[in-house]
Design a protein around this motif. Sequence first.
Motif, PDB file in Angstrom:
ATOM      1  N   ALA A 330      37.390 -85.618 -40.779  1.00 49.46           N
ATOM      2  CA  ALA A 330      36.024 -85.522 -41.303  1.00 49.46           C
ATOM      3  C   ALA A 330      35.368 -86.894 -41.270  1.00 49.46           C
ATOM      4  CB  ALA A 330      36.044 -84.969 -42.726  1.00 49.46           C
ATOM      5  N   ASP A 331      35.677 -87.665 -40.209  1.00 48.31           N
ATOM      6  CA  ASP A 331      35.176 -89.039 -40.127  1.00 48.31           C
ATOM      7  C   ASP A 331      33.656 -89.113 -39.966  1.00 48.31           C
ATOM      8  OD1 ASP A 331      36.369 -87.987 -37.513  1.00 48.31           O
ATOM      9  OD2 ASP A 331      34.935 -89.468 -36.769  1.00 48.31           O
ATOM     10  N   ASP A 332      33.015 -87.996 -39.562  1.00 48.91           N
ATOM     11  CA  ASP A 332      31.573 -88.002 -39.405  1.00 48.91           C
ATOM     12  C   ASP A 332      30.844 -87.734 -40.726  1.00 48.91           C
ATOM     13  OD1 ASP A 332      32.719 -85.501 -39.415  1.00 48.91           O
ATOM     14  OD2 ASP A 332      31.206 -84.593 -38.107  1.00 48.91           O
ATOM     15  N   ALA A 333      31.563 -87.295 -41.750  1.00 44.35           N
ATOM     16  CA  ALA A 333      30.956 -87.041 -43.068  1.00 44.35           C
ATOM     17  C   ALA A 333      31.966 -87.393 -44.159  1.00 44.35           C
ATOM     18  CB  ALA A 333      30.531 -85.581 -43.184  1.00 44.35           C
ATOM     19  N   PRO A 334      32.374 -88.673 -44.253  1.00 44.97           N
ATOM     20  CA  PRO A 334      33.468 -89.042 -45.162  1.00 44.97           C
ATOM     21  C   PRO A 334      33.163 -88.846 -46.635  1.00 44.97           C
ATOM     22  CG  PRO A 334      32.456 -91.006 -44.215  1.00 44.97           C
ATOM     23  CD  PRO A 334      31.893 -89.835 -43.486  1.00 44.97           C
ATOM     24  N   GLU A 335      31.916 -89.104 -47.060  1.00 48.24           N
ATOM     25  CA  GLU A 335      31.603 -88.934 -48.478  1.00 48.24           C
ATOM     26  C   GLU A 335      31.584 -87.460 -48.860  1.00 48.24           C
ATOM     27  OE1 GLU A 335      28.230 -91.002 -49.979  1.00 48.24           O
ATOM     28  OE2 GLU A 335      29.065 -92.991 -49.589  1.00 48.24           O
ATOM     29  N   ALA A 336      31.022 -86.615 -47.996  1.00 48.62           N
ATOM     30  CA  ALA A 336      31.027 -85.175 -48.266  1.00 48.62           C
ATOM     31  C   ALA A 336      32.456 -84.646 -48.309  1.00 48.62           C
ATOM     32  CB  ALA A 336      30.228 -84.441 -47.189  1.00 48.62           C
ATOM     33  N   ALA A 337      33.278 -85.089 -47.351  1.00 47.24           N
ATOM     34  CA  ALA A 337      34.674 -84.667 -47.339  1.00 47.24           C
ATOM     35  C   ALA A 337      35.414 -85.181 -48.565  1.00 47.24           C
ATOM     36  CB  ALA A 337      35.363 -85.161 -46.068  1.00 47.24           C
ATOM     37  N   GLY A 338      35.123 -86.448 -48.951  1.00 43.60           N
ATOM     38  CA  GLY A 338      35.756 -87.006 -50.141  1.00 43.60           C
ATOM     39  C   GLY A 338      35.409 -86.208 -51.377  1.00 43.60           C
ATOM     40  N   SER A 339      34.156 -85.793 -51.505  1.00 45.02           N
ATOM     41  CA  SER A 339      33.737 -84.985 -52.650  1.00 45.02           C
ATOM     42  C   SER A 339      34.506 -83.673 -52.702  1.00 45.02           C
ATOM     43  CB  SER A 339      32.236 -84.708 -52.583  1.00 45.02           C
ATOM     44  OG  SER A 339      31.487 -85.888 -52.730  1.00 45.02           O
ATOM     45  N   LEU A 340      34.614 -83.009 -51.550  1.00 41.53           N
ATOM     46  CA  LEU A 340      35.309 -81.724 -51.502  1.00 41.53           C
ATOM     47  C   LEU A 340      36.802 -81.883 -51.778  1.00 41.53           C
ATOM     48  CD1 LEU A 340      33.530 -80.166 -48.388  1.00 41.53           C
ATOM     49  CD2 LEU A 340      33.318 -79.416 -50.774  1.00 41.53           C
ATOM     50  N   MET A 341      37.401 -82.942 -51.232  1.00 39.38           N
ATOM     51  CA  MET A 341      38.830 -83.171 -51.448  1.00 39.38           C
ATOM     52  C   MET A 341      39.129 -83.437 -52.918  1.00 39.38           C
ATOM     53  SD  MET A 341      40.882 -82.988 -48.777  1.00 39.38           S
ATOM     54  CE  MET A 341      42.228 -84.155 -49.027  1.00 39.38           C
ATOM     55  N   VAL A 342      38.320 -84.284 -53.543  1.00 41.50           N
ATOM     56  CA  VAL A 342      38.552 -84.614 -54.949  1.00 41.50           C
ATOM     57  C   VAL A 342      38.337 -83.387 -55.823  1.00 41.50           C
ATOM     58  CG1 VAL A 342      37.778 -86.019 -56.890  1.00 41.50           C
ATOM     59  CG2 VAL A 342      38.004 -87.037 -54.641  1.00 41.50           C
ATOM     60  N   ALA A 343      37.303 -82.606 -55.520  1.00 43.64           N
ATOM     61  CA  ALA A 343      37.060 -81.382 -56.282  1.00 43.64           C
ATOM     62  C   ALA A 343      38.248 -80.440 -56.159  1.00 43.64           C
ATOM     63  CB  ALA A 343      35.786 -80.700 -55.794  1.00 43.64           C
ATOM     64  N   ALA A 344      38.776 -80.310 -54.946  1.00 43.29           N
ATOM     65  CA  ALA A 344      39.919 -79.419 -54.728  1.00 43.29           C
ATOM     66  C   ALA A 344      41.150 -79.915 -55.477  1.00 43.29           C
ATOM     67  CB  ALA A 344      40.216 -79.326 -53.226  1.00 43.29           C
ATOM     68  N   ILE A 345      41.422 -81.218 -55.387  1.00 41.49           N
ATOM     69  CA  ILE A 345      42.611 -81.774 -56.040  1.00 41.49           C
ATOM     70  C   ILE A 345      42.499 -81.666 -57.553  1.00 41.49           C
ATOM     71  CG2 ILE A 345      43.870 -83.927 -56.481  1.00 41.49           C
ATOM     72  CD1 ILE A 345      43.173 -84.706 -53.543  1.00 41.49           C
ATOM     73  N   GLN A 346      41.338 -82.024 -58.096  1.00 41.43           N
ATOM     74  CA  GLN A 346      41.181 -81.979 -59.544  1.00 41.43           C
ATOM     75  C   GLN A 346      41.183 -80.547 -60.073  1.00 41.43           C
ATOM     76  OE1 GLN A 346      41.329 -84.441 -61.712  1.00 41.43           O
ATOM     77  NE2 GLN A 346      41.678 -85.891 -60.045  1.00 41.43           N
ATOM     78  N   ALA A 347      40.625 -79.611 -59.289  1.00 41.81           N
ATOM     79  CA  ALA A 347      40.701 -78.204 -59.681  1.00 41.81           C
ATOM     80  C   ALA A 347      42.150 -77.746 -59.728  1.00 41.81           C
ATOM     81  CB  ALA A 347      39.892 -77.340 -58.709  1.00 41.81           C
ATOM     82  N   SER A 348      42.948 -78.232 -58.801  1.00 43.79           N
ATOM     83  CA  SER A 348      44.367 -77.871 -58.776  1.00 43.79           C
ATOM     84  C   SER A 348      45.109 -78.452 -59.972  1.00 43.79           C
ATOM     85  CB  SER A 348      45.010 -78.376 -57.482  1.00 43.79           C
ATOM     86  OG  SER A 348      44.359 -77.830 -56.361  1.00 43.79           O
ATOM     87  N   ILE A 349      44.797 -79.713 -60.316  1.00 39.08           N
ATOM     88  CA  ILE A 349      45.421 -80.333 -61.482  1.00 39.08           C
ATOM     89  C   ILE A 349      45.013 -79.590 -62.749  1.00 39.08           C
ATOM     90  CG2 ILE A 349      45.472 -82.439 -62.893  1.00 39.08           C
ATOM     91  CD1 ILE A 349      45.188 -84.035 -60.295  1.00 39.08           C
ATOM     92  N   LEU A 350      43.726 -79.235 -62.816  1.00 39.37           N
ATOM     93  CA  LEU A 350      43.226 -78.471 -63.967  1.00 39.37           C
ATOM     94  C   LEU A 350      43.974 -77.147 -64.108  1.00 39.37           C
ATOM     95  CD1 LEU A 350      39.445 -77.891 -64.728  1.00 39.37           C
ATOM     96  CD2 LEU A 350      41.076 -76.029 -64.860  1.00 39.37           C
ATOM     97  N   LEU A 351      44.025 -76.382 -63.014  1.00 33.90           N
ATOM     98  CA  LEU A 351      44.683 -75.077 -63.065  1.00 33.90           C
ATOM     99  C   LEU A 351      46.175 -75.224 -63.325  1.00 33.90           C
ATOM    100  CD1 LEU A 351      42.829 -73.265 -60.130  1.00 33.90           C
ATOM    101  CD2 LEU A 351      42.560 -72.867 -62.587  1.00 33.90           C
ATOM    102  N   GLY A 352      46.773 -76.276 -62.735  1.00 41.14           N
ATOM    103  CA  GLY A 352      48.196 -76.508 -62.978  1.00 41.14           C
ATOM    104  C   GLY A 352      48.483 -76.759 -64.441  1.00 41.14           C
ATOM    105  N   ALA A 353      47.636 -77.579 -65.079  1.00 45.96           N
ATOM    106  CA  ALA A 353      47.821 -77.867 -66.503  1.00 45.96           C
ATOM    107  C   ALA A 353      47.591 -76.625 -67.354  1.00 45.96           C
ATOM    108  CB  ALA A 353      46.874 -78.984 -66.938  1.00 45.96           C
ATOM    109  N   VAL A 354      46.563 -75.834 -67.006  1.00 47.15           N
ATOM    110  CA  VAL A 354      46.258 -74.619 -67.779  1.00 47.15           C
ATOM    111  C   VAL A 354      47.369 -73.585 -67.627  1.00 47.15           C
ATOM    112  CG1 VAL A 354      44.701 -72.653 -67.965  1.00 47.15           C
ATOM    113  CG2 VAL A 354      43.767 -74.950 -67.760  1.00 47.15           C
TER     114      VAL A 354
END
Length: 395
Positions: A330-354
């Motif tokens: 996703a080198d052509d849209a790194p900030e957009a990709a970064g946003s999606l990756m962080v959202a996905a990872i944090q959602a996973s951590i959230l669900l994992g904790a819950v």
Amino acid sequence: MVSAVENTGSKPAAWGAVLSMALCVAMLIASEFMPVSLLTPMAEGLHATEGQTGQAISISGLFAVAASMLVTTAAGWLNRKWVLIAMTAFMLLSLVLVAAAPNFLVLMAGRALLGVCIGGFWALATAVIMRLVPTEDVPRALALMYGGQAIAAAFAAPVGSYLGGLFGWREVFWALTPIVAINLVWHAVALPSLPAHRKQDFRAMLGLLKQPYFQRGLLACMLSWGSAFTMFTYLRPFLEQVTGVDVTTLSVLLLLLGCAGFIGTWAAGRFLKGNVAPFLKLPALVMGGATIGLLLFGFSVAAVGFFMAIWGAMNTMFSVIWMTWMSQNADDAPEAAGSLMVAAIQASILLGAVIGGLLLDGISIEATFIGSVVLAVLAIALIGNGQRLLKPEAI
């Protein structure tokens, strides 16, 4: 692929800025997951169950999801240097709120503020690294930045657990505040000006989400992270209830897990080059296998130490592997990709904790670890040989 000249703005690689971000990563990881090593005393001090107190991690994950999706767009044309400085200031304020929290509500407010910092920082981090160093140095710079994760994993949990036993859990959070204050000043001095190249909007994110390879990669990343943190969030109750360790032994085991992370950081910097596909399933495979080992041999301190070391080594490679995948696909849209990756990872951590907390309170700690293994198996099945997660021209 963005050229080296574009990445660095015709300037030499800013390794001092990379080191400043590495310290910020260490403080973020320490702040986010310190409740893991202090779960029992925090629960007692706040008159809550361990499962409820584990939600101090999930609440930061919830706000991190929102922040990761909004910061890159809300920041508009703001210089990314000052956005990163603002995120670090939020972390400092969060630590003060948590350390001084008179009740569970204030604690959760402090953790929510930390979530904003986590989401904002990580959404920008890889894109910023891509601008600080030439293209060929991006994997090495990512490994160096995530070396902060290894440092935090090595020392934050065991030192936090030990000092928490001596002085109390609040004092552990107070101890982090001067380090974050120093990091705030270092950011201001070391980070170069990072003007926004273009205003980000949700269309770039939607464009990436329409790509089948990115959809598969995002889901595989979520399953892998969900597996890891369903287990890791509730590691202390497992070690206390199943292995039967005291605070000193707990601290030693957490130190072993953390120190093993330096091996993972070294390996990521040395071997992660070129095609990232063969590495994508390693985190779920190795960490899921280590969790099975803990379930089978949790009665033995020596065996537990062995499997925790394996888990810790892969834990630091984990982030470098998946962020390298992102930078290459996703080198052509790194900030957009970064946003999606962080959202996905944090959602996973959230669900994992819950989910892990529900399994712990409703069934047993073993059920929590079994849930972690199930998620790892699903991740491995989706990833396969990794080729279907690559952008077509990258295959």
